[in-house]
Design an enzyme around this catalytic site. Sequence first.
Site, PDB file in Angstrom:
ATOM      1  N   CYS A  62      -6.869  29.772 -15.302  1.00  0.00           N
ATOM      2  CA  CYS A  62      -7.677  29.855 -14.084  1.00  0.00           C
ATOM      3  C   CYS A  62      -7.714  31.330 -13.688  1.00  0.00           C
ATOM      4  CB  CYS A  62      -7.109  28.964 -12.979  1.00  0.00           C
ATOM      5  SG  CYS A  62      -5.481  29.475 -12.381  1.00  0.00           S
ATOM      6  N   ARG A  63      -7.922  31.637 -12.418  1.00  0.00           N
ATOM      7  CA  ARG A  63      -8.006  33.042 -12.027  1.00  0.00           C
ATOM      8  C   ARG A  63      -6.644  33.726 -12.073  1.00  0.00           C
ATOM      9  NH1 ARG A  63      -7.260  35.474  -7.355  1.00  0.00           N
ATOM     10  NH2 ARG A  63      -7.421  33.551  -6.160  1.00  0.00           N
TER      11      ARG A  63
END
Length: 110
Positions: A62-63
């Site tokens: 994810c980020r």
Amino acid sequence: MDVLEIDPAGVMALVDTSGAILLDVREDDEWTAGHAPGAVHVRLGALDARTFEAAVPIVAVCRSGGRSGLAATRLAAAGLTVYNLVGGMGAWQRSGQPVIRDDGAAGTII
């Protein structure tokens, strides 16, 4: 099964040696802005462990590593071999790995 942690260099080696899937669990707008080449996009909210083959390792991303950690925990609980990319796409980009958009142009991490 336990969730294993992996760094960007380890991801590339794992993909090359085992055919691991790089699974991006970010939201649609984050994916559109930029993602790793060859990654598969499934939003965390739509993740279903039954859609993955047990024989193929998965690297969740994810980020920053939080949402992918949740995804990895779910997938590991279903008996899959799963890694969490430490530091997420931010670490990926900082390590010099490419970030692209669907059209192949340079992407950004949002």
